[in-house]
Motif scaffolding. Structure first.
Motif, PDB file in Angstrom:
ATOM      1  N   SER A  72     -10.482  -6.860 -12.344  1.00 38.68           N
ATOM      2  CA  SER A  72      -9.518  -5.847 -11.916  1.00 38.68           C
ATOM      3  C   SER A  72     -10.254  -4.526 -11.739  1.00 38.68           C
ATOM      4  O   SER A  72     -11.259  -4.279 -12.410  1.00 38.68           O
ATOM      5  N   PHE A  73      -9.763  -3.696 -10.844  1.00 41.41           N
ATOM      6  CA  PHE A  73     -10.481  -2.462 -10.529  1.00 41.41           C
ATOM      7  C   PHE A  73      -9.505  -1.366 -10.143  1.00 41.41           C
ATOM      8  O   PHE A  73      -8.321  -1.620  -9.881  1.00 41.41           O
ATOM      9  N   ASP A  74     -10.010  -0.137 -10.111  1.00 44.55           N
ATOM     10  CA  ASP A  74      -9.242   1.033  -9.670  1.00 44.55           C
ATOM     11  C   ASP A  74      -9.747   1.480  -8.304  1.00 44.55           C
ATOM     12  O   ASP A  74     -10.950   1.672  -8.110  1.00 44.55           O
ATOM     13  N   TRP A  75      -8.815   1.663  -7.360  1.00 36.43           N
ATOM     14  CA  TRP A  75      -9.182   2.167  -6.040  1.00 36.43           C
ATOM     15  C   TRP A  75      -9.623   3.625  -6.121  1.00 36.43           C
ATOM     16  O   TRP A  75      -9.320   4.330  -7.089  1.00 36.43           O
ATOM     17  N   ARG A  76     -10.290   4.075  -5.067  1.00 39.61           N
ATOM     18  CA  ARG A  76     -10.589   5.516  -4.947  1.00 39.61           C
ATOM     19  C   ARG A  76      -9.306   6.325  -5.144  1.00 39.61           C
ATOM     20  O   ARG A  76      -8.256   5.992  -4.618  1.00 39.61           O
ATOM     21  N   GLY A  77      -9.449   7.415  -5.908  1.00 36.73           N
ATOM     22  CA  GLY A  77      -8.304   8.276  -6.139  1.00 36.73           C
ATOM     23  C   GLY A  77      -7.394   7.820  -7.259  1.00 36.73           C
ATOM     24  O   GLY A  77      -6.364   8.443  -7.510  1.00 36.73           O
ATOM     25  N   HIS A  78      -7.745   6.735  -7.942  1.00 35.86           N
ATOM     26  CA  HIS A  78      -6.891   6.182  -8.982  1.00 35.86           C
ATOM     27  C   HIS A  78      -7.697   5.890 -10.249  1.00 35.86           C
ATOM     28  O   HIS A  78      -8.865   5.510 -10.175  1.00 35.86           O
ATOM     29  N   GLY A  79      -7.036   6.030 -11.392  1.00 37.62           N
ATOM     30  CA  GLY A  79      -7.605   5.586 -12.649  1.00 37.62           C
ATOM     31  C   GLY A  79      -8.971   6.183 -12.942  1.00 37.62           C
ATOM     32  O   GLY A  79      -9.191   7.388 -12.825  1.00 37.62           O
ATOM     33  N   LEU A  80      -9.911   5.304 -13.301  1.00 40.66           N
ATOM     34  CA  LEU A  80     -11.238   5.730 -13.727  1.00 40.66           C
ATOM     35  C   LEU A  80     -12.269   5.730 -12.597  1.00 40.66           C
ATOM     36  O   LEU A  80     -13.445   6.003 -12.843  1.00 40.66           O
ATOM     37  N   THR A  81     -11.843   5.422 -11.377  1.00 40.68           N
ATOM     38  CA  THR A  81     -12.765   5.474 -10.244  1.00 40.68           C
ATOM     39  C   THR A  81     -12.883   6.909  -9.743  1.00 40.68           C
ATOM     40  O   THR A  81     -11.885   7.535  -9.377  1.00 40.68           O
ATOM     41  N   SER A  82     -14.084   7.418  -9.733  1.00 37.89           N
ATOM     42  CA  SER A  82     -14.328   8.764  -9.217  1.00 37.89           C
ATOM     43  C   SER A  82     -14.645   8.684  -7.730  1.00 37.89           C
ATOM     44  O   SER A  82     -15.214   7.698  -7.256  1.00 37.89           O
ATOM     45  N   ALA A  83     -14.251   9.714  -6.997  1.00 36.47           N
ATOM     46  CA  ALA A  83     -14.475   9.697  -5.548  1.00 36.47           C
ATOM     47  C   ALA A  83     -14.438  11.107  -5.002  1.00 36.47           C
ATOM     48  O   ALA A  83     -13.773  11.990  -5.549  1.00 36.47           O
ATOM     49  N   ARG A  84     -15.164  11.302  -3.927  1.00 33.66           N
ATOM     50  CA  ARG A  84     -15.090  12.560  -3.180  1.00 33.66           C
ATOM     51  C   ARG A  84     -14.224  12.335  -1.946  1.00 33.66           C
ATOM     52  O   ARG A  84     -14.330  11.310  -1.264  1.00 33.66           O
ATOM     53  N   GLY A  85     -13.381  13.294  -1.650  1.00 39.09           N
ATOM     54  CA  GLY A  85     -12.527  13.177  -0.478  1.00 39.09           C
ATOM     55  C   GLY A  85     -12.944  14.161   0.599  1.00 39.09           C
ATOM     56  O   GLY A  85     -13.834  14.983   0.384  1.00 39.09           O
ATOM     57  N   PRO A  86     -12.284  14.072   1.744  1.00 42.11           N
ATOM     58  CA  PRO A  86     -11.264  13.076   2.063  1.00 42.11           C
ATOM     59  C   PRO A  86     -11.868  11.713   2.396  1.00 42.11           C
ATOM     60  O   PRO A  86     -13.071  11.599   2.638  1.00 42.11           O
ATOM     61  N   PHE A  87     -11.003  10.699   2.391  1.00 43.76           N
ATOM     62  CA  PHE A  87     -11.437   9.365   2.797  1.00 43.76           C
ATOM     63  C   PHE A  87     -10.279   8.671   3.505  1.00 43.76           C
ATOM     64  O   PHE A  87      -9.134   9.133   3.455  1.00 43.76           O
ATOM     65  N   ALA A  88     -10.587   7.577   4.177  1.00 42.18           N
ATOM     66  CA  ALA A  88      -9.607   6.870   4.989  1.00 42.18           C
ATOM     67  C   ALA A  88      -9.452   5.443   4.494  1.00 42.18           C
ATOM     68  O   ALA A  88     -10.186   4.971   3.622  1.00 42.18           O
ATOM     69  N   MET A  89      -8.497   4.744   5.080  1.00 40.27           N
ATOM     70  CA  MET A  89      -8.240   3.363   4.675  1.00 40.27           C
ATOM     71  C   MET A  89      -9.478   2.495   4.869  1.00 40.27           C
ATOM     72  O   MET A  89      -9.743   1.586   4.066  1.00 40.27           O
ATOM     73  N   ASN A  90     -10.249   2.752   5.909  1.00 43.63           N
ATOM     74  CA  ASN A  90     -11.456   1.961   6.141  1.00 43.63           C
ATOM     75  C   ASN A  90     -12.445   2.064   4.979  1.00 43.63           C
ATOM     76  O   ASN A  90     -13.187   1.115   4.706  1.00 43.63           O
ATOM     77  N   ASP A  91     -12.458   3.208   4.303  1.00 43.90           N
ATOM     78  CA  ASP A  91     -13.340   3.360   3.141  1.00 43.90           C
ATOM     79  C   ASP A  91     -12.910   2.432   2.012  1.00 43.90           C
ATOM     80  O   ASP A  91     -13.754   1.858   1.312  1.00 43.90           O
ATOM     81  N   LEU A  92     -11.608   2.268   1.834  1.00 46.21           N
ATOM     82  CA  LEU A  92     -11.111   1.360   0.799  1.00 46.21           C
ATOM     83  C   LEU A  92     -11.421  -0.091   1.169  1.00 46.21           C
ATOM     84  O   LEU A  92     -11.791  -0.902   0.306  1.00 46.21           O
ATOM     85  N   VAL A  93     -11.286  -0.425   2.442  1.00 46.60           N
ATOM     86  CA  VAL A  93     -11.647  -1.770   2.899  1.00 46.60           C
ATOM     87  C   VAL A  93     -13.127  -2.039   2.629  1.00 46.60           C
ATOM     88  O   VAL A  93     -13.513  -3.107   2.137  1.00 46.60           O
ATOM     89  N   ASP A  94     -13.961  -1.046   2.918  1.00 52.03           N
ATOM     90  CA  ASP A  94     -15.407  -1.208   2.680  1.00 52.03           C
ATOM     91  C   ASP A  94     -15.711  -1.325   1.183  1.00 52.03           C
ATOM     92  O   ASP A  94     -16.612  -2.070   0.786  1.00 52.03           O
ATOM     93  N   ASP A  95     -14.976  -0.587   0.347  1.00 55.03           N
ATOM     94  CA  ASP A  95     -15.158  -0.703  -1.094  1.00 55.03           C
ATOM     95  C   ASP A  95     -14.841  -2.127  -1.560  1.00 55.03           C
ATOM     96  O   ASP A  95     -15.572  -2.704  -2.381  1.00 55.03           O
ATOM     97  N   LEU A  96     -13.756  -2.674  -1.052  1.00 60.68           N
ATOM     98  CA  LEU A  96     -13.384  -4.038  -1.432  1.00 60.68           C
ATOM     99  C   LEU A  96     -14.435  -5.039  -0.969  1.00 60.68           C
ATOM    100  O   LEU A  96     -14.815  -5.946  -1.719  1.00 60.68           O
ATOM    101  N   GLU A  97     -14.938  -4.863   0.241  1.00 61.24           N
ATOM    102  CA  GLU A  97     -15.987  -5.753   0.741  1.00 61.24           C
ATOM    103  C   GLU A  97     -17.229  -5.685  -0.148  1.00 61.24           C
ATOM    104  O   GLU A  97     -17.833  -6.723  -0.479  1.00 61.24           O
ATOM    105  N   ALA A  98     -17.599  -4.484  -0.551  1.00 61.53           N
ATOM    106  CA  ALA A  98     -18.777  -4.329  -1.408  1.00 61.53           C
ATOM    107  C   ALA A  98     -18.563  -5.003  -2.755  1.00 61.53           C
ATOM    108  O   ALA A  98     -19.464  -5.665  -3.286  1.00 61.53           O
ATOM    109  N   LEU A  99     -17.366  -4.849  -3.325  1.00 57.15           N
ATOM    110  CA  LEU A  99     -17.086  -5.465  -4.624  1.00 57.15           C
ATOM    111  C   LEU A  99     -17.119  -6.990  -4.518  1.00 57.15           C
ATOM    112  O   LEU A  99     -17.756  -7.669  -5.334  1.00 57.15           O
ATOM    113  N   LEU A 100     -16.446  -7.540  -3.517  1.00 60.67           N
ATOM    114  CA  LEU A 100     -16.403  -8.999  -3.387  1.00 60.67           C
ATOM    115  C   LEU A 100     -17.777  -9.575  -3.064  1.00 60.67           C
ATOM    116  O   LEU A 100     -18.079 -10.724  -3.430  1.00 60.67           O
ATOM    117  N   SER A 101     -18.613  -8.792  -2.401  1.00 63.81           N
ATOM    118  CA  SER A 101     -19.959  -9.267  -2.052  1.00 63.81           C
ATOM    119  C   SER A 101     -20.851  -9.393  -3.277  1.00 63.81           C
ATOM    120  O   SER A 101     -21.898 -10.059  -3.206  1.00 63.81           O
TER     121      SER A 101
END
Length: 271
Positions: free
Chosen positions: A52-81
Motif C-alpha cells: 500500500s502507498f500514498d499518492w503525491r500530495g497525500h499522507g507520508l509521500t512528499s512532493a513538489r508541485g504543481p503536478f498532473a495526472m500523468n505524474d501519478l500514472v508515472d509514479d504507479l508505473e515506477a512502483l509496479l516496475s
C-alpha cells in the motif's frame, strides 16, 4: 516502511505478507491515504504479499508541485516496475483513474484490476469547478474548512448512522485535519483536470472487476456501469448502504470481493 525516489517526489509505501505470495497493490483515492484499506490489509496480508502507498500530495509521500495526472500514472508505473511479477491492483477513485491508462499501455504489469468508485470519464465541468473551488478553499483556510463538505460527499447517510463507520469517519477527519499541505491542492487540481480514458478502457485486456457503493455521490453507479460496457469481460458489483468510501463503509464485502476475484484470476492461464 520504504520510499521510492521519483522526480519531484518520494513515494511512501509499506509491504506486508508472505514474500513469495501473489502480490496485491492498493492505491487509495483522493482525500485519503493508504490507511483507507486498513481493513483489507489486515485480512489479505495473511494470504498475499500486500503493498500500500500514498499518492503525491497525500499522507507520508512528499512532493513538489504543481503536478498532473500523468505524474501519478508515472509514479504507479515506477512502483509496479520494482515488483518482479504482475500484480493484482486495487484502486479507489483517483487510484483507479491512474491505473486505467497504465494497464492499457503496460498490461504485463497487471494480473488483475479491481476499481472501486472509479470512472474513465473526465470530470463534468460543474464537478471540476467544485473540486477547483475546494482546492482554493483548502489552500486558504486549511483542512478543517473543507471537512464538512467532504464528509457528506465521501460517506453516505446510511453508513454514517453506523457507530463503526462513525469511528472510521472520526479517524479520517483527524487524519485529514493534520497541518495542511500545499501538495494536496495540486492533487485535487490534477484529478479535476484529468482527461477521459475511454479509449484506454476499451483496449484493456486485464481481468477487471468494478465495485461501487449504491449511494456513491462522487462516482455514481451509472459511471461504473458505463465503464463495465467499455472493458471486455468486466464485472460490476454494487454495494448496498455504501457511498464513495466503500472500503471503510463496507469493509467485509470489499475484502470478500477482492479476495475471491484474486483467487479466481490466479487459477486462470497466464498469457
Amino acid at each position: 516502511m520504504t520510499e521510492l525516489k521519483r522526480p519531484g517526489a518520494a513515494l511512501h509505501f509499506i509491504e506486508s505478507g508472505p514474500r513469495n505470495a501473489p502480490v496485491v497493490v492498493l492505491g487509495h483515492g483522493l482525500f485519503f491515504t493508504g490507511s483507507l484499506f486498513h481493513h483489507q490489509l489486515d485480512a489479505l496480508e495473511q494470504q498475499f504479499r500486500c503493498v500500500s502507498f500514498d499518492w503525491r500530495g497525500h499522507g507520508l509521500t512528499s512532493a513538489r508541485g504543481p503536478f498532473a495526472m500523468n505524474d501519478l500514472v508515472d509514479d504507479l508505473e515506477a512502483l509496479l516496475s520494482t515488483i518482479n511479477r504482475p500484480v493484482h491492483y486495487v484502486g479507489h477513485g483517483l487510484g483507479g483513474s491512474a491505473a486505467l491508462p497504465l494497464a492499457a499501455r503496460r498490461g504485463e504489469l497487471f494480473r488483475s484490476l479491481t476499481l472501486l468508485g472509479a470512472s474513465a470519464n473526465a470530470e463534468d465541468p460543474d464537478d471540476a469547478y467544485w473540486y477547483l473551488r475546494l482546492a482554493n478553499r483548502y489552500r486558504r483556510l486549511g483542512g478543517w474548512a473543507v471537512r464538512p463538505k467532504l464528509r457528506q460527499a465521501l460517506f453516505c447517510e446510511t453508513s454514517l448512522r453506523s457507530g463503526q463507520v462513525r469511528r472510521e469517519v472520526d479517524h479520517w477527519a483527524e487524519e485529514f485535519g493534520q497541518p495542511s499541505r500545499a501538495e494536496l491542492r495540486h492533487a485535487i487540481r490534477a484529478f479535476a483536470n484529468r482527461r477521459g480514458t475511454q479509449p484506454e478502457a476499451h483496449s484493456l485486456r486485464v481481468p477487471t472487476q468494478l465495485i461501487v457503493g449504491e449511494d456513491d455521490a462522487v462516482n455514481p453507479p451509472y459511471r461504473s456501469r458505463r465503464l463495465e460496457e467499455l472493458i471486455s469481460g468486466a464485472e460490476v458489483h454494487t454495494v448496498e448502504g455504501a457511498g464513495h468510501a466503500v472500503p471503510l463503509e463496507s469493509p467485509q464485502t470489499v475484502t470478500h470481493l477482492v479476495r475471491s476475484f484474486v483467487e479466481r484470476v490466479e487459477h486462470l492461464p497466464r498469457h
